[in-house]
Design an enzyme around this catalytic site. Structure first.
Site, PDB file in Angstrom:
ATOM      1  N   ILE A   1      56.661 -70.521  15.110  1.00  0.00           N
ATOM      2  CA  ILE A   1      57.604 -69.783  14.256  1.00  0.00           C
ATOM      3  C   ILE A   1      58.057 -68.623  15.088  1.00  0.00           C
ATOM      4  O   ILE A   1      59.116 -68.077  14.856  1.00  0.00           O
ATOM      5  CB  ILE A   1      57.176 -69.636  12.864  1.00  0.00           C
TER       6      ILE A   1
ATOM      7  N   TYR B   1      43.480 -73.074   0.243  1.00  0.00           N
ATOM      8  CA  TYR B   1      43.240 -73.705   1.712  1.00  0.00           C
ATOM      9  C   TYR B   1      42.359 -74.966   1.560  1.00  0.00           C
ATOM     10  O   TYR B   1      42.849 -75.910   1.868  1.00  0.00           O
ATOM     11  CB  TYR B   1      42.640 -72.683   2.546  1.00  0.00           C
TER      12      TYR B   1
END
Length: 316
Positions: free
Chosen positions: A36, A143
């Site tokens: 990104i 997670y």
């Protein structure tokens, strides 16, 4: 058709070194790094780099088609400690990026997918020692929940749509080249930086917290080897246990003191201790060994030597 690779999340701790290894394996022109945002690492000035949001399926598809990609390594994720601070974003990134890539494989836009899981999929009711390939899995972190969910979706897409997806459950990863990415095992990297630069370290885990760890070179080799294995050898399509060594912060500190005798360590456990307490102390990876000949190469002594000698060279 020759192998053309796209790494999504190439600027992360594992992605940085995986990019170099894949380029050495398949050639610079055949490996596209993406993230990104672009890292300052020299790695990303030595080959093609694309700005890419892992949550944008159309952008991923456009990049795949532009470069005629065959294999995608989806390394983008928010790790354990960081994910707890922003659970909504962690779920969005960790899960939707996986769906995008699995669906592109289902649509035959790409041929093969690597997606990393983690020892975070295990929980406090999983066996702590030599945690087996198949066992109770009740993760307590965002997670871990996302990784366990991802494992089930990987197997589902393989069984129902024939998607060639492959995965390994990483333990804590130790590297001198890239900074850690916000995980519960980060102390095992930070401790070396502090030992070399300051001669002391305050650890965020208790001295007796044993966790599975692995040197980055072994983790990268496992990643590439499972992708190069023949499809019939990859019998687990959720995710494979892989292991190297396990140690406590106190044991690691003692090993460091063999090279830096004046090194001192203190302990101030924080919120990450609660996460670590639910994770395995050691991992049984015999299934990966039997299926595609996995074995680790780096032990405690060689890891400590590699970390200190290289960090003394680049930091001091």
């Amino acid at each position: 058709m020759s192998t053309k690779v796209l790494i999504i999340g190439a600027c992360g701790q594992i992605g940085t070194e995986l990019t170099t290894a894949l380029r050495n394996t398949y050639g610079f022109s055949n490996v596209i790094a993406s993230d990104i945002r672009k890292s300052e690492s020299d790695v990303f000035n030595q080959g093609t780099f694309e700005l890419l949001d892992a949550r944008d399926k159309d952008a991923i598809k456009a990049c795949v088609e532009k470069h005629k990609i065959t294999d995608v390594y989806l390394m983008a994720a928010l790790l354990s400690a960081t994910a707890e601070k922003n659970p909504d974003f962690a779920w969005d990134l960790n899960m939707n990026s996986l769906f995008h890539v699995l669906n592109l494989a289902k649509e035959k836009v790409i041929q093969k997918v690597f997606w990393p899981s983690s020892i975070a999929v295990f929980g406090e009711n999983s066996p702590k020692k030599n945690t087996p390939q198949h066992t109770i899995m009740e993760p307590s972190t965002v997670y871990g929940i996302s990784k366990l969910s991802g494992e089930r979706w990987c197997e589902y897409y393989h069984k129902n749509y024939g998607v060639d997806v492959r995965s390994i459950r990483y333990p804590g990863i130790i590297s001198w080249k890239a900074n850690p990415g916000g995980g519960t095992t980060d102390y095992a990297v930070e401790i070396f930086h502090e030992a070399v630069q300051k001669g002391s370290y305050t650890c965020f885990l208790r001295d007796d917290t044993s966790l599975p760890m692995m040197f980055m070179d072994d983790a990268v080799r496992a990643t590439i080897n499972i992708m190069k294995a023949e499809p019939e050898s990859v019998k687990v399509r959720s995710s494979y246990n892989i292991a190297a060594i396990s140690f406590t912060p106190a044991e690691l500190a003692t090993a460091i003191q063999q090279i830096i005798p004046e090194f001192a360590i203190a302990y101030e456990p924080d919120s990450r201790q609660k996460i670590a307490d639910t994770w395995p102390e050691s991992i049984d990876d015999s299934t990966a060994t039997a299926d595609w000949n996995w074995s680790h190469e780096f032990d405690m002594k060689t890891i400590v030597s590699e970390m200190i000698s290289n960090l003394q060279r680049v930091l001091v």
